[in-house]
Design a protein around this motif. Structure first.
Motif, PDB file in Angstrom:
ATOM      1  N   ILE A 287       0.838  -1.207   0.000  1.00  0.00           N
ATOM      2  CA  ILE A 287       0.000   0.000   0.000  1.00  0.00           C
ATOM      3  C   ILE A 287       0.870   1.253   0.000  1.00  0.00           C
ATOM      4  O   ILE A 287       0.603   2.232  -0.724  1.00  0.00           O
ATOM      5  N   GLU A 288       1.933   1.224   0.788  1.00  0.00           N
ATOM      6  CA  GLU A 288       2.837   2.378   0.801  1.00  0.00           C
ATOM      7  C   GLU A 288       3.473   2.594  -0.568  1.00  0.00           C
ATOM      8  O   GLU A 288       3.603   3.728  -1.044  1.00  0.00           O
ATOM      9  N   SER A 289       3.864   1.465  -1.234  1.00  0.00           N
ATOM     10  CA  SER A 289       4.452   1.581  -2.564  1.00  0.00           C
ATOM     11  C   SER A 289       3.450   2.150  -3.567  1.00  0.00           C
ATOM     12  O   SER A 289       3.775   3.007  -4.394  1.00  0.00           O
ATOM     13  N   ILE A 290       2.197   1.659  -3.483  1.00  0.00           N
ATOM     14  CA  ILE A 290       1.159   2.160  -4.394  1.00  0.00           C
ATOM     15  C   ILE A 290       0.892   3.642  -4.148  1.00  0.00           C
ATOM     16  O   ILE A 290       0.737   4.428  -5.092  1.00  0.00           O
ATOM     17  N   GLU A 291       0.830   4.022  -2.884  1.00  0.00           N
ATOM     18  CA  GLU A 291       0.600   5.428  -2.578  1.00  0.00           C
ATOM     19  C   GLU A 291       1.738   6.302  -3.112  1.00  0.00           C
ATOM     20  O   GLU A 291       1.507   7.393  -3.635  1.00  0.00           O
ATOM     21  N   THR A 292       2.973   5.813  -3.007  1.00  0.00           N
ATOM     22  CA  THR A 292       4.110   6.572  -3.542  1.00  0.00           C
ATOM     23  C   THR A 292       3.986   6.757  -5.054  1.00  0.00           C
ATOM     24  O   THR A 292       4.182   7.860  -5.585  1.00  0.00           O
ATOM     25  N   ARG A 293       3.650   5.643  -5.749  1.00  0.00           N
ATOM     26  CA  ARG A 293       3.484   5.746  -7.206  1.00  0.00           C
ATOM     27  C   ARG A 293       2.326   6.662  -7.565  1.00  0.00           C
ATOM     28  O   ARG A 293       2.401   7.438  -8.532  1.00  0.00           O
TER      29      ARG A 293
END
Length: 839
Positions: A287-293
């Motif tokens: 989720i953190e990676s998706i939010e960053t992208r």
């Protein structure tokens, strides 16, 4: 009293140093020896070597609560104490002195929170009884003061401990809870004695004792009688307690099982929670990676929007002069004129190239000479204008459609002419004797041996057709895809080219287009690939359509010469199908699939006609002996096995299944026309089927299945035929036995001799008529068997079966007679066996 290690201040300081930082205070420390016993065999000391350890009792204050611990410390390699185990005294449930130790210095401490109850707890051995009592009294006092309860004490008399505490009054350290917290104080052993004695007799227990004494009316001088009476009642109560304990054992086991199951569930839940925790952690990271992208994409979107707005503002300020617009219109006109004239030139150029080749007969196969098609010169001349096609595509992509159609139309004429001339000359130059398609006809007669002529040249001719034209068509497909600028992935046809690098070819000329190197461009998009492939396959259909008819002609010609050659042609086609993987060869794969279907259809025609030949056998008026199609099928199967190649195994197995199914059905129908000789007819034909296919059945699983089916049918026919012969000669004997067997279901054996037709007199008459000339009757059986058989090879085995069956039936009859008519004598089974052996 010897000085105890409990009074060793240096040991106490070493223990405090070992647990420094835990905020615990040492109440007592003492040296012990650690060993390990076995559940139920706790007294067997020395099973494991004793190890020196130090037991330290410690307490820790936390607010108004005080926690008590038992620490086990061991000596490191440098002789320094270090923590080894930690037990909480609140879980101490039992203190047990090992009774099998004569010294009484060994005891065990039982804790109720041990994970594995199957492993016995360690045993602790003190130097003497005094050290043991010191430690145990300290543990009991701490449990009483800090925890408010005492553990169960087993194997030691509390009275003895009270006496010991009274006699030994050294100063020991204990701990008490005050309002301001725990305080370590020095007390004497007499204080401990008072504590133990108070625990021995409480106020409630004293009242119970007075009530007990009040129930007995005895004088003061009757103390012994009173003691004896109390002993008897005590023994009765103990017996009742033992009985109650024994009765409650299943309940205890059930509770323990429930606790064990609950423990397992808790452990499983803990494992699941650990797994879920790991998954949740991974989900959080994702989720953190998706939010960053997403944040980056949002920022990129805002930037793009701002850039577009700025560009729109710039475009509004720009003013294109009229002269530029006029020049642009002039350029558009020049472009359309160039595209039109270049397209007309290329269409005429393609047609002229092909017309020139078609007009020259030396390009094609002629009588007595097979000519391999050679398109190297044609491709070289076309490749001259490859760059022009690239420019036309960049100027006007729509102009490529008519050019592709013109190229396909012109080259299609050339390819069809080459295939037709090659196929005609291939058939004319192949010498092979034509085999008749009648393999299993009953009326064929001795002319059947013509089927053994060699027709391998037919399948070789078909393989040559594929060898020459399949690579040619694949190369033409690949060349067309590159030359006509289709945006498809790089193609690597078998023996073809890829990206301009020669992978291998039978021609000496280089077919490399060099198209992909013009712009150093490899920007084909995945979204356009499927659209381009559809367009490419449609164009290839126009390029190669019609050439399949010449392949069909070769297949039909080969079928007429030898239908069995369809098997080898099917295998050859399968091999080529498995080798075609390139997308540009889509039409070639369709062509090979159609050829495979055509070959399967032609072979299916042969199988159907052979089945009709088998079915025509049942129209004959009378059939005796082995049917003609039985041995002929074995010859046919042997020939078919010789032609199998590659994946044609399934095709042949399906034919076997159809052949044999029709053969067996027809065989049964013919047998029904003459029920009198049906069994002898069936067993002879099934035996012939097994004999003719024995070798093939060992290597072909499908034929092995039918071999076993024929074997079962043969055994059934033999049983019926032999039973018929036996009953024909000894009908009265075995009918008499059958009557007895039927009556034994309803009446007792003693009553049977009194039934009508089953008396002793009837038995004697029947024996006289049936067995008086038994040797002649057996001889008549043999003659009847010999007369009905048309094959002398089966006679010995059938006669052995007949004798065995007769002996079995006669033995059953002899047992019935011995049971029902015990006083009657008949020829023994041994005599009958000797008689049969002599014949």
């Amino acid at each position: 009293m010897a000085k105890s290690s409990a009074d060793d201040e240096e040991l106490r300081r070493a223990c405090e140093a070992a647990i420094e930082g835990t905020k615990e205070k040492i109440v007592m420390s003492i040296r012990v020896a650690k060993s390990r016993g076995i559940w139920g065999k706790s007294g067997k000391l020395g099973r494991h070597m004793a190890k020196p350890r130090v037991l330290a009792l410690s307490t820790k204050s936390k607010g108004q609560r005080t926690k008590a611990f038992l620490r086990v410390l061991k000596y490191s390699t440098g002789g320094v104490l270090e923590p080894a185990k930690l037990y909480k005294l609140k879980h101490l449930s039992k203190v047990e002195v090992i009774t099998n130790d004569p010294s009484g210095c060994t005891f065990m401490l039982g804790f109720d929170n041990l994970r594995s109850q199957s492993v016995a707890p360690p045993q602790w051995t003190m130097r003497n009884i005094d050290d043991r009592n010191r430690l145990l009294l300290c543990i009991l006092n701490i449990c009483k003061d800090v925890l408010g309860r005492l553990p169960k004490v087993v194997g030691i008399d509390v009275v003895e401990m009270a006496l010991w505490a009274k006699e030994n009054t050294p100063t020991v350290t204990t701990q008490r809870n005050l309002e301001d917290g725990p305080v370590v104080t020095a007390v004497t052993e007499s204080d401990l004695k008072v504590t133990v004695e108070k625990e021995l007799v409480s106020q409630a227990e004293e009242e119970d004792m007075e009530a007990l004494l009040g129930t007995y009316v005895m004088g003061i001088g009757e103390a012994e009688a009173f003691s004896e009476r109390l002993k008897r009642e005590l023994l009765a109560l103990e017996a009742a307690n033992v009985h109650a304990i024994l009765e409650s054992e299943p309940l205890v086991d059930e509770v323990l099982q429930g606790l064990e199951a609950a423990t397992n569930c808790v452990e499983d839940m803990d494992e699941w929670l650990g797994i879920f925790n790991v998954k949740l952690r991974h989900m959080r990271e994702d989720i953190e990676s998706i939010e960053t992208r997403n944040n980056k994409l949002g920022m990129q979107s805002v930037n793009n929007k701002s850039l577009i707005e700025e560009l729109d503002k710039l475009l509004e300020r720009l003013r294109v002069p009229s002269e530029v617009k006029e020049k642009r219109a002039e350029l558009e006109k020049l472009k359309s004129t160039f595209v039109r004239r270049a397209s007309d030139f290329l269409r005429n150029y393609f047609a002229s190239l092909v017309d020139f080749m078609i007009s020259d007969k030396s390009y094609f196969s002629q009588r007595g000479q097979l000519k391999r098609p050679d398109h190297a010169d044609l491709r070289y001349k076309c490749r001259t204008y490859a760059r022009l096609l690239q420019h036309l595509k960049s100027l006007d992509k729509n102009c490529l459609g008519p050019l592709r159609k013109a190229y396909c139309s012109s080259l299609n004429l050339l390819l069809r002419r080459e295939a037709r001339e090659f196929a005609n000359e291939l058939r004319a130059s192949t010498k092979a004797s034509r085999n008749p398609t009648v393999w299993l006809e009953g009326s064929t007669g001795p002319g059947q041996n013509v089927n053994n002529s060699d027709t391998s040249t037919v399948s070789e001719a078909y393989a040559k057709m594929l060898t020459i034209f399949i690579p040619l068509l694949v190369d033409e497909s690949s060349f067309f895809a590159h030359f006509m600028c289709f945006e498809v992935p790089a193609l690597v046809p078998p023996g073809g080219v890829s990206n301009g690098n020669k992978a291998g070819s039978n021609d000496d000329d280089d077919d490399d287009l060099g198209i992909l190197d013009i712009d150093e461009n490899d920007d084909g998009k995945a979204g356009n690939d499927s659209v381009e492939l559809v367009a490419l396959n449609e164009s290839l259909q126009d390029l190669l359509d019609g050439i399949q008819e010449d392949f069909y002609a070769v297949v039909d010609w080969a079928y007429k010469i030898d239908p069995l050659r369809c098997i080898s042609m099917h295998g050859i086609t399968e091999r080529y199908i498995s080798g075609q993987k390139a997308d540009a060869a889509g039409f070639v794969r369709l062509l090979l699939d159609d050829l495979e279907s055509r070959i399967s259809m032609q072979f299916g025609r042969f199988v159907d006609e052979a089945c009709h030949q088998i079915e025509r056998n049942e129209r004959n008026v009378k059939q005796t002996g082995v049917l003609s199609y039985i041995p002929r099928f074995a010859t046919l199967a042997t020939r078919m096995e010789q032609y199998i190649q590659g994946q044609s195994r399934d095709l042949v197995d399906q034919a076997y299944t159809k052949f044999v199914s029709i053969m067996f059905v027809t065989l049964e129908k013919i047998a029904q026309t003459d029920p009198k000789y049906a069994d002898i007819f069936l067993l002879e034909n099934y035996a012939a089927f097994q004999n003719s296919l024995y070798d093939l059945a060992n290597v072909v699983p499908t034929l092995a299945k039918f071999y076993h089916q024929a074997s079962e049918a043969y055994e059934q026919a033999c049983t019926r035929f032999i039973s018929m012969i036996i009953y024909y000669q000894f009908e009265r004997l075995f009918q008499f036995a059958r009557k007895i067997e039927d009556l034994m279901y309803t009446i007792s054996p003693e009553e049977i001799p009194f039934q009508l037709g089953l008396s002793k007199m009837d038995l004697r008459k029947m024996l006289k008529s049936s067995l008086s000339g038994v040797d002649k009757s057996i001889g008549a059986m043999y003659k009847k068997l010999q007369k009905n058989l048309t094959s002398d090879e089966l006679l010995p085995s059938l006669w052995d079966k007949c004798k065995k069956e007769f002996l079995d039936k006669y033995e059953s009859f002899a047992q019935l007679v011995a049971k029902i008519y015990p006083n009657e004598t008949i020829p023994s089974v041994v005599e009958m066996r000797d008689l049969l052996a002599s014949m």
